[in-house]
Design an enzyme around this catalytic site. Sequence first.
Site, PDB file in Angstrom:
ATOM      1  N   GLY A 229       6.560  -6.398   0.874  1.00 21.14           N
ATOM      2  CA  GLY A 229       5.679  -6.218   2.016  1.00 21.14           C
ATOM      3  C   GLY A 229       6.684  -6.463   3.169  1.00 21.14           C
ATOM      4  O   GLY A 229       7.987  -6.430   3.122  1.00 21.14           O
ATOM      5  N   SER A 230       6.148  -6.744   4.435  1.00 21.64           N
ATOM      6  CA  SER A 230       6.838  -7.098   5.487  1.00 21.64           C
ATOM      7  C   SER A 230       7.787  -8.366   5.388  1.00 21.64           C
ATOM      8  O   SER A 230       7.444  -9.299   4.671  1.00 21.64           O
ATOM      9  CB  SER A 230       6.092  -7.161   6.608  1.00 21.64           C
ATOM     10  OG  SER A 230       5.312  -8.188   6.851  1.00 21.64           O
TER      11      SER A 230
ATOM     12  N   PRO B 133      -3.283  -5.836  -5.602  1.00 19.54           N
ATOM     13  CA  PRO B 133      -2.988  -4.748  -4.785  1.00 19.54           C
ATOM     14  C   PRO B 133      -3.519  -5.051  -3.466  1.00 19.54           C
ATOM     15  O   PRO B 133      -4.443  -5.453  -3.146  1.00 19.54           O
ATOM     16  CB  PRO B 133      -3.697  -3.643  -5.655  1.00 19.54           C
ATOM     17  CG  PRO B 133      -4.868  -4.427  -6.378  1.00 19.54           C
ATOM     18  CD  PRO B 133      -4.387  -5.688  -6.177  1.00 19.54           C
TER      19      PRO B 133
ATOM     20  N   LEU C 214      11.518  -7.147   0.963  1.00 18.53           N
ATOM     21  CA  LEU C 214      11.064  -7.197   2.320  1.00 18.53           C
ATOM     22  C   LEU C 214      11.283  -5.904   3.316  1.00 18.53           C
ATOM     23  O   LEU C 214      11.689  -4.897   2.658  1.00 18.53           O
ATOM     24  CB  LEU C 214      11.382  -8.504   3.017  1.00 18.53           C
ATOM     25  CG  LEU C 214      10.942  -9.763   2.374  1.00 18.53           C
ATOM     26  CD1 LEU C 214      11.388 -10.867   2.885  1.00 18.53           C
ATOM     27  CD2 LEU C 214       9.553  -9.835   1.839  1.00 18.53           C
TER      28      LEU C 214
ATOM     29  N   HIS D  25      -5.559  -4.269  -0.184  1.00 18.53           N
ATOM     30  CA  HIS D  25      -6.962  -3.929  -0.143  1.00 18.53           C
ATOM     31  C   HIS D  25      -7.076  -2.597   0.602  1.00 18.53           C
ATOM     32  O   HIS D  25      -8.037  -1.865   0.494  1.00 18.53           O
ATOM     33  CB  HIS D  25      -7.765  -5.029   1.034  1.00 18.53           C
ATOM     34  CG  HIS D  25      -6.993  -4.887   2.241  1.00 18.53           C
ATOM     35  ND1 HIS D  25      -5.929  -5.432   2.841  1.00 18.53           N
ATOM     36  CD2 HIS D  25      -7.833  -4.380   3.272  1.00 18.53           C
ATOM     37  CE1 HIS D  25      -5.997  -5.048   4.106  1.00 18.53           C
ATOM     38  NE2 HIS D  25      -6.983  -4.145   4.513  1.00 18.53           N
TER      39      HIS D  25
ATOM     40  N   GLU E 172      14.943  -6.024  -8.385  1.00 17.38           N
ATOM     41  CA  GLU E 172      13.990  -5.428  -9.073  1.00 17.38           C
ATOM     42  C   GLU E 172      14.436  -4.364  -9.763  1.00 17.38           C
ATOM     43  O   GLU E 172      15.274  -3.476  -9.235  1.00 17.38           O
ATOM     44  CB  GLU E 172      12.583  -5.116  -8.313  1.00 17.38           C
ATOM     45  CG  GLU E 172      11.825  -6.257  -7.869  1.00 17.38           C
ATOM     46  CD  GLU E 172      10.570  -5.916  -7.295  1.00 17.38           C
ATOM     47  OE1 GLU E 172      10.246  -4.815  -6.829  1.00 17.38           O
ATOM     48  OE2 GLU E 172       9.463  -6.572  -7.210  1.00 17.38           O
TER      49      GLU E 172
ATOM     50  N   TRP F 196       0.597  -1.146   0.115  1.00 17.49           N
ATOM     51  CA  TRP F 196      -0.139   0.092   0.173  1.00 17.49           C
ATOM     52  C   TRP F 196       0.910   1.312   0.016  1.00 17.49           C
ATOM     53  O   TRP F 196       0.367   2.294  -0.270  1.00 17.49           O
ATOM     54  CB  TRP F 196      -1.051   0.004   1.051  1.00 17.49           C
ATOM     55  CG  TRP F 196      -0.207  -0.091   2.557  1.00 17.49           C
ATOM     56  CD1 TRP F 196      -0.126  -1.473   3.198  1.00 17.49           C
ATOM     57  CD2 TRP F 196       0.413   0.572   3.385  1.00 17.49           C
ATOM     58  NE1 TRP F 196       0.606  -1.489   4.335  1.00 17.49           N
ATOM     59  CE2 TRP F 196       1.047  -0.020   4.500  1.00 17.49           C
ATOM     60  CE3 TRP F 196       0.881   2.266   3.175  1.00 17.49           C
ATOM     61  CZ2 TRP F 196       1.858   0.361   5.299  1.00 17.49           C
ATOM     62  CZ3 TRP F 196       1.676   2.478   4.182  1.00 17.49           C
ATOM     63  CH2 TRP F 196       2.205   1.556   5.414  1.00 17.49           C
ATOM     64  N   ASN F 197       1.912   1.328   0.462  1.00 17.53           N
ATOM     65  CA  ASN F 197       2.835   2.463   0.408  1.00 17.53           C
ATOM     66  C   ASN F 197       3.360   2.985  -0.772  1.00 17.53           C
ATOM     67  O   ASN F 197       3.536   4.318  -1.123  1.00 17.53           O
ATOM     68  CB  ASN F 197       4.273   2.378   1.327  1.00 17.53           C
ATOM     69  CG  ASN F 197       5.134   1.270   0.868  1.00 17.53           C
ATOM     70  OD1 ASN F 197       4.754   0.507   0.110  1.00 17.53           O
ATOM     71  ND2 ASN F 197       6.441   1.339   1.611  1.00 17.53           N
TER      72      ASN F 197
ATOM     73  N   GLU G  78      11.363  -2.222  12.455  1.00 14.44           N
ATOM     74  CA  GLU G  78      10.969  -1.282  11.470  1.00 14.44           C
ATOM     75  C   GLU G  78      10.244  -0.185  12.068  1.00 14.44           C
ATOM     76  O   GLU G  78       8.983  -1.093  12.545  1.00 14.44           O
ATOM     77  CB  GLU G  78      10.480  -1.943  10.185  1.00 14.44           C
ATOM     78  CG  GLU G  78      11.157  -1.613   9.047  1.00 14.44           C
ATOM     79  CD  GLU G  78      10.469  -2.084   8.026  1.00 14.44           C
ATOM     80  OE1 GLU G  78      10.621  -1.539   6.870  1.00 14.44           O
ATOM     81  OE2 GLU G  78       9.676  -3.273   7.845  1.00 14.44           O
TER      82      GLU G  78
HETATM   83  O1  LIG Z   1       8.753   0.744  -0.023  1.00 11.21           O
HETATM   84  C1  LIG Z   1       9.855   0.236  -1.013  1.00 11.21           C
HETATM   85  C2  LIG Z   1      10.058   0.913  -2.208  1.00 11.21           C
HETATM   86  C3  LIG Z   1      10.516   2.348  -2.310  1.00 11.21           C
HETATM   87  C4  LIG Z   1      11.279   2.814  -3.406  1.00 11.21           C
HETATM   88  O2  LIG Z   1      11.406   2.007  -4.816  1.00 11.21           O
HETATM   89  O3  LIG Z   1      11.591   3.980  -3.633  1.00 11.21           O
END
Ligand SMILES: O=CCCC(=O)O
Length: 491
Positions: A242-243, A190, A265, A192, A471, A165-166, A394
């Site tokens: 995620g976590s 995605p 993570l 919820h 990624e 979600w962030n 965290e």
């Molecule tokens: O919360 C992780 C992704 C942060 C980012 O790609 O800048």
Amino acid sequence: MSVAQMTAASRIADPRLFRQFSYIGGKWTASESGASIRVTNPADGGWVGEVANLSAEESVAAVDAAEAAFPEWAALLPQERSAILRRWFALLIENREDLAVLMTLEQGKPLSEARGEIDYAASFIEFYAEEAKRPNIEGVTSHLSDAEVELWREPVGVAALVCPWNFPSAMITRKAAAALAAGCTVVVHPSHETPFSGLALAELAERAGIPKGVFNVVTGNAATVVEPWTRDPRVRAFSFTGSTPVGKLLYRQCAETVKHLVLELGGHAPFIVFADADLDLAVEEAVKAKFATSGQDCLGANRFFVERSVYDAFCERFAERTSELSVANGLEDPDIGPLINEKAVKKQEEHVEDALQRGAKLLAGGRRHKAGDLFFEPTVIGDVPSDALIMHEETFGPVAAIAPFDTEEEVLKRANDTEYGLIAYLHTQDPRRIYRASRALQFGMVAVNRTKVTGAPIPFGGFKQSGLGREGARLGLEAFTEVKYVCRDWA
Ligand SMILES: O=CCCC(=O)O
């Protein structure tokens, strides 16, 4: 159109970007039971909309659709996939403002940050539209006198992408663009809490000409929707952000069918300031490293270590800058918006209280903010002892913990004393120290004298329990491809 649709849809220029159904096999799909999930705006608890709450069986239907679409998508020329991705990229840029407003409504982040995230999200599609044309890999020279050898890179098949979600848009495109470029088809879950950004991406994917079944978005409860994907042998790649605890669970579940796995993570970033650093720069970068995304960022600095001779000066200036930050509804474009939910706010309170009880000093903030139930004051605590919760867990919110250090050896040991290893921030002007420390820090990314380091061309990922795989960059294609070795007899 329902009242809920009116509310969010009336705030954007193109109301068709606001979708309240899952997107499966090219169809907007409700749950057969009629179940839905209510999405509220974290800034004021107001209604944003409702999304279909799909069952486990309905989520498997998305894999059916992705599986059926795979052969044709994989058989397209790389240039054809590239052209489609390029159109998707252009549509994100064209609809930037609407996408940003939708994101702020459901996620709460300040509007400028939401706009920045749409650019970031689009950049992954643009990057992988180019990489799609270059699936080639290095060849090998035959070791056999009577045979020729060849290496091919092939898409793995269906990829499941489970997103947080962030960053409700960029984490989807970072995974999906790589998977689609490689020739995979995808099922996306995605969060919820922020489904509308992902559903808007599906609407634009359809307009870009991504064929039915290639990009599916399944809304609902994560455990219900995602668990069948982990068990399904047709899902060949699984990518999760995620976590760490949830990542470990998914890792175990995916083991049964030996999937390609990418796990992004948690993090617990150290921010190290040596006495020879440019202190003004270090303070400004510290504000960014801590308070971007209202602190809800896996890259967020959690532990600030400052060399003793500049410790008081740093604490004073950092606390002063922190107190100047504006806090409000993201639509007003402040520095800090609301946190995602009550649990997140409670965690800030718990970390602050625990540190103070152990002798730390409150230098700024420290409480819920008057802007609303889910707002927390940007907070700085100094002299935080090593055994405080915040030095190990965290925080994922706007609370910064600072502690002094005396030697390089000591601070590097303390920085590495964590199960996490995503990013470390380093401030010093000594080139030899930059080299030594960058080598010694056990983190996937090291930011030296700056905070912003991410982007589509770089490999994003962590050491230790911060995850597996990378990624972005060319490396981001690896999880979605298999290398095939063919040995042809000359005879
Ligand atoms: O919360 C992780 C992704 C942060 C980012 O790609 O800048």
